[in-house]
Scaffold this motif. Structure first.
Motif, PDB file in Angstrom:
ATOM      1  N   ASP A 171      84.639  45.909  -5.270  1.00 15.96           N
ATOM      2  CA  ASP A 171      84.021  46.314  -3.997  1.00 15.96           C
ATOM      3  C   ASP A 171      82.735  45.543  -3.744  1.00 15.96           C
ATOM      4  O   ASP A 171      82.467  45.097  -2.628  1.00 15.96           O
ATOM      5  CB  ASP A 171      83.750  47.821  -3.988  1.00 15.96           C
ATOM      6  N   ALA A 172      81.934  45.372  -4.791  1.00 19.13           N
ATOM      7  CA  ALA A 172      80.675  44.637  -4.635  1.00 19.13           C
ATOM      8  C   ALA A 172      80.924  43.171  -4.298  1.00 19.13           C
ATOM      9  O   ALA A 172      80.210  42.585  -3.465  1.00 19.13           O
ATOM     10  CB  ALA A 172      79.836  44.762  -5.907  1.00 19.13           C
ATOM     11  N   LEU A 173      81.926  42.578  -4.923  1.00 18.86           N
ATOM     12  CA  LEU A 173      82.250  41.179  -4.629  1.00 18.86           C
ATOM     13  C   LEU A 173      82.799  41.011  -3.216  1.00 18.86           C
ATOM     14  O   LEU A 173      82.488  40.031  -2.539  1.00 18.86           O
ATOM     15  CB  LEU A 173      83.244  40.634  -5.665  1.00 18.86           C
ATOM     16  N   VAL A 174      83.601  41.958  -2.765  1.00 21.41           N
ATOM     17  CA  VAL A 174      84.128  41.901  -1.399  1.00 21.41           C
ATOM     18  C   VAL A 174      82.980  41.988  -0.391  1.00 21.41           C
ATOM     19  O   VAL A 174      82.956  41.255   0.601  1.00 21.41           O
ATOM     20  CB  VAL A 174      85.187  42.992  -1.164  1.00 21.41           C
ATOM     21  N   VAL A 175      82.006  42.836  -0.664  1.00 26.20           N
ATOM     22  CA  VAL A 175      80.829  42.928   0.212  1.00 26.20           C
ATOM     23  C   VAL A 175      80.080  41.594   0.225  1.00 26.20           C
ATOM     24  O   VAL A 175      79.581  41.163   1.266  1.00 26.20           O
ATOM     25  CB  VAL A 175      79.906  44.091  -0.221  1.00 26.20           C
ATOM     26  N   CYS A 176      80.033  40.927  -0.927  1.00 28.01           N
ATOM     27  CA  CYS A 176      79.365  39.620  -0.987  1.00 28.01           C
ATOM     28  C   CYS A 176      80.073  38.571  -0.125  1.00 28.01           C
ATOM     29  O   CYS A 176      79.448  37.615   0.340  1.00 28.01           O
ATOM     30  CB  CYS A 176      79.273  39.128  -2.428  1.00 28.01           C
ATOM     31  N   LEU A 177      81.387  38.746   0.091  1.00 28.57           N
ATOM     32  CA  LEU A 177      82.110  37.815   0.966  1.00 28.57           C
ATOM     33  C   LEU A 177      81.653  37.926   2.415  1.00 28.57           C
ATOM     34  O   LEU A 177      81.907  37.032   3.217  1.00 28.57           O
ATOM     35  CB  LEU A 177      83.621  38.079   0.887  1.00 28.57           C
ATOM     36  N   GLU A 178      80.980  39.016   2.750  1.00 25.40           N
ATOM     37  CA  GLU A 178      80.469  39.223   4.107  1.00 25.40           C
ATOM     38  C   GLU A 178      79.017  38.760   4.259  1.00 25.40           C
ATOM     39  O   GLU A 178      78.450  38.858   5.342  1.00 25.40           O
ATOM     40  CB  GLU A 178      80.587  40.700   4.471  1.00 25.40           C
ATOM     41  N   GLU A 179      78.423  38.267   3.196  1.00 19.80           N
ATOM     42  CA  GLU A 179      77.039  37.783   3.244  1.00 19.80           C
ATOM     43  C   GLU A 179      76.926  36.569   4.170  1.00 19.80           C
ATOM     44  O   GLU A 179      77.874  35.802   4.315  1.00 19.80           O
ATOM     45  CB  GLU A 179      76.572  37.368   1.844  1.00 19.80           C
ATOM     46  N   ASP A 193      74.831  34.021   3.561  1.00 15.82           N
ATOM     47  CA  ASP A 193      74.621  32.840   2.725  1.00 15.82           C
ATOM     48  C   ASP A 193      75.945  32.327   2.153  1.00 15.82           C
ATOM     49  O   ASP A 193      76.639  33.040   1.431  1.00 15.82           O
ATOM     50  CB  ASP A 193      73.670  33.194   1.575  1.00 15.82           C
ATOM     51  N   PRO A 194      76.311  31.072   2.456  1.00 21.55           N
ATOM     52  CA  PRO A 194      77.582  30.532   1.966  1.00 21.55           C
ATOM     53  C   PRO A 194      77.663  30.452   0.441  1.00 21.55           C
ATOM     54  O   PRO A 194      78.746  30.557  -0.125  1.00 21.55           O
ATOM     55  CB  PRO A 194      77.671  29.138   2.587  1.00 21.55           C
ATOM     56  N   SER A 195      76.533  30.259  -0.244  1.00 17.11           N
ATOM     57  CA  SER A 195      76.582  30.161  -1.706  1.00 17.11           C
ATOM     58  C   SER A 195      76.922  31.503  -2.342  1.00 17.11           C
ATOM     59  O   SER A 195      77.560  31.551  -3.397  1.00 17.11           O
ATOM     60  CB  SER A 195      75.266  29.598  -2.267  1.00 17.11           C
ATOM     61  N   VAL A 196      76.528  32.609  -1.713  1.00 15.55           N
ATOM     62  CA  VAL A 196      76.896  33.944  -2.205  1.00 15.55           C
ATOM     63  C   VAL A 196      78.388  34.161  -1.986  1.00 15.55           C
ATOM     64  O   VAL A 196      79.102  34.648  -2.874  1.00 15.55           O
ATOM     65  CB  VAL A 196      76.066  35.049  -1.522  1.00 15.55           C
ATOM     66  N   LYS A 197      78.878  33.778  -0.809  1.00 17.05           N
ATOM     67  CA  LYS A 197      80.320  33.889  -0.527  1.00 17.05           C
ATOM     68  C   LYS A 197      81.132  33.081  -1.535  1.00 17.05           C
ATOM     69  O   LYS A 197      82.149  33.553  -2.050  1.00 17.05           O
ATOM     70  CB  LYS A 197      80.632  33.382   0.887  1.00 17.05           C
ATOM     71  N   GLU A 198      80.670  31.872  -1.794  1.00 17.78           N
ATOM     72  CA  GLU A 198      81.380  30.997  -2.724  1.00 17.78           C
ATOM     73  C   GLU A 198      81.415  31.601  -4.136  1.00 17.78           C
ATOM     74  O   GLU A 198      82.453  31.608  -4.796  1.00 17.78           O
ATOM     75  CB  GLU A 198      80.716  29.619  -2.758  1.00 17.78           C
ATOM     76  N   ALA A 199      80.279  32.108  -4.593  1.00 22.46           N
ATOM     77  CA  ALA A 199      80.217  32.709  -5.933  1.00 22.46           C
ATOM     78  C   ALA A 199      81.146  33.920  -6.025  1.00 22.46           C
ATOM     79  O   ALA A 199      81.834  34.110  -7.031  1.00 22.46           O
ATOM     80  CB  ALA A 199      78.778  33.096  -6.265  1.00 22.46           C
ATOM     81  N   ALA A 200      81.177  34.725  -4.984  1.00 20.38           N
ATOM     82  CA  ALA A 200      82.060  35.894  -4.965  1.00 20.38           C
ATOM     83  C   ALA A 200      83.527  35.463  -4.937  1.00 20.38           C
ATOM     84  O   ALA A 200      84.362  36.046  -5.640  1.00 20.38           O
ATOM     85  CB  ALA A 200      81.744  36.777  -3.758  1.00 20.38           C
ATOM     86  N   ALA A 201      83.840  34.441  -4.150  1.00 14.95           N
ATOM     87  CA  ALA A 201      85.223  33.948  -4.077  1.00 14.95           C
ATOM     88  C   ALA A 201      85.682  33.418  -5.435  1.00 14.95           C
ATOM     89  O   ALA A 201      86.815  33.679  -5.860  1.00 14.95           O
ATOM     90  CB  ALA A 201      85.332  32.862  -3.004  1.00 14.95           C
ATOM     91  N   TRP A 202      84.812  32.690  -6.120  1.00 15.10           N
ATOM     92  CA  TRP A 202      85.158  32.192  -7.457  1.00 15.10           C
ATOM     93  C   TRP A 202      85.420  33.353  -8.414  1.00 15.10           C
ATOM     94  O   TRP A 202      86.386  33.335  -9.177  1.00 15.10           O
ATOM     95  CB  TRP A 202      84.047  31.306  -8.013  1.00 15.10           C
ATOM     96  N   ALA A 203      84.560  34.347  -8.389  1.00 18.38           N
ATOM     97  CA  ALA A 203      84.739  35.499  -9.278  1.00 18.38           C
ATOM     98  C   ALA A 203      86.064  36.196  -8.987  1.00 18.38           C
ATOM     99  O   ALA A 203      86.809  36.535  -9.916  1.00 18.38           O
ATOM    100  CB  ALA A 203      83.569  36.472  -9.127  1.00 18.38           C
ATOM    101  N   LEU A 204      86.358  36.408  -7.724  1.00 21.72           N
ATOM    102  CA  LEU A 204      87.611  37.054  -7.351  1.00 21.72           C
ATOM    103  C   LEU A 204      88.825  36.224  -7.783  1.00 21.72           C
ATOM    104  O   LEU A 204      89.836  36.772  -8.232  1.00 21.72           O
ATOM    105  CB  LEU A 204      87.646  37.324  -5.846  1.00 21.72           C
TER     106      LEU A 204
END
Length: 194
Positions: A146-154, A156-167
């Protein structure tokens, strides 16, 4: 004359108070600088595989864990970065992150922190999940999806990228883990990132 004497006493009292305040604050400033230097040095040392065993022997996980909750954001971020580098190095160290109860702490902080911390925390989650299905499941069990999915809505593209990699590292191991990522609502947001 009484008024003049009163003003002088007030000034000397104020000066004395400021001096005393400075004396009280100085150890706190020294302590903060030491924490910053420690965590930045550990993060730097964790980049080199030759240092990993010595860091582990020194009990680095137990020392970094409380720094994730430090009141200074840069210390939190550097602690997460160091933990991610350590977890990325080996499955044993990733398991140590899990057994040290660091994941729930990261997930809890992920929702409340700045973009630099979010990126570092997602890196730790990715570093743990990459090693095995069991470790990826531990990341899922910590509430990270859930926290990573929320990060996809940030923004900042670098936060989205980090969350996408983790997922992606979570979902690559098994169909069940991939379904968990899907069920968390990640896919539509990942499509928007393209």
């Amino acid at each position: 004359q009484y008024k003049s004497q009163y003003n002088n006493n007030s000034l000397s009292s104020l000066f004395s108070h400021k001096t005393m305040s400075r004396a009280v604050l100085q150890p706190f400033e020294v302590y903060q600088k030491a924490r910053v230097q420690f965590v930045q040095t550990v993060a730097e040392l964790a980049q080199r595989p030759a240092n990993i065993e010595a860091l582990q022997s020194a009990g680095v996980m137990a020392l970094l864990r409380p720094l994730l909750l430090d009141n200074v954001p840069s210390i939190q971020q550097s602690a997460a970065l160091a933990l991610g580098r350590l977890a990325s190095y080996s499955e044993d160290l990733a398991e140590s992150v899990v057994s040290s109860q660091i994941l729930p702490q990261l997930v809890y902080s992920l929702a409340e922190q700045n973009r630099f911390y979010k990126k570092a925390a997602a890196f730790v989650l990715r570093a743990v999940a990459k090693h095995s299905a069991n470790l990826a499941q531990a990341v899922v069990d910590s509430g990270a999806l859930d926290a990573l999915v929320v990060c996809l809505e940030e923004f900042d593209p670098s936060v989205k990228e980090a969350a996408a990699w983790a997922l992606s590292f979570i979902s690559k191991h098994t169909a069940d883990l991939a379904n968990a990522v899907y069920d968390a609502g990640a896919v539509p947001l990942l499509v928007l990132c393209i």
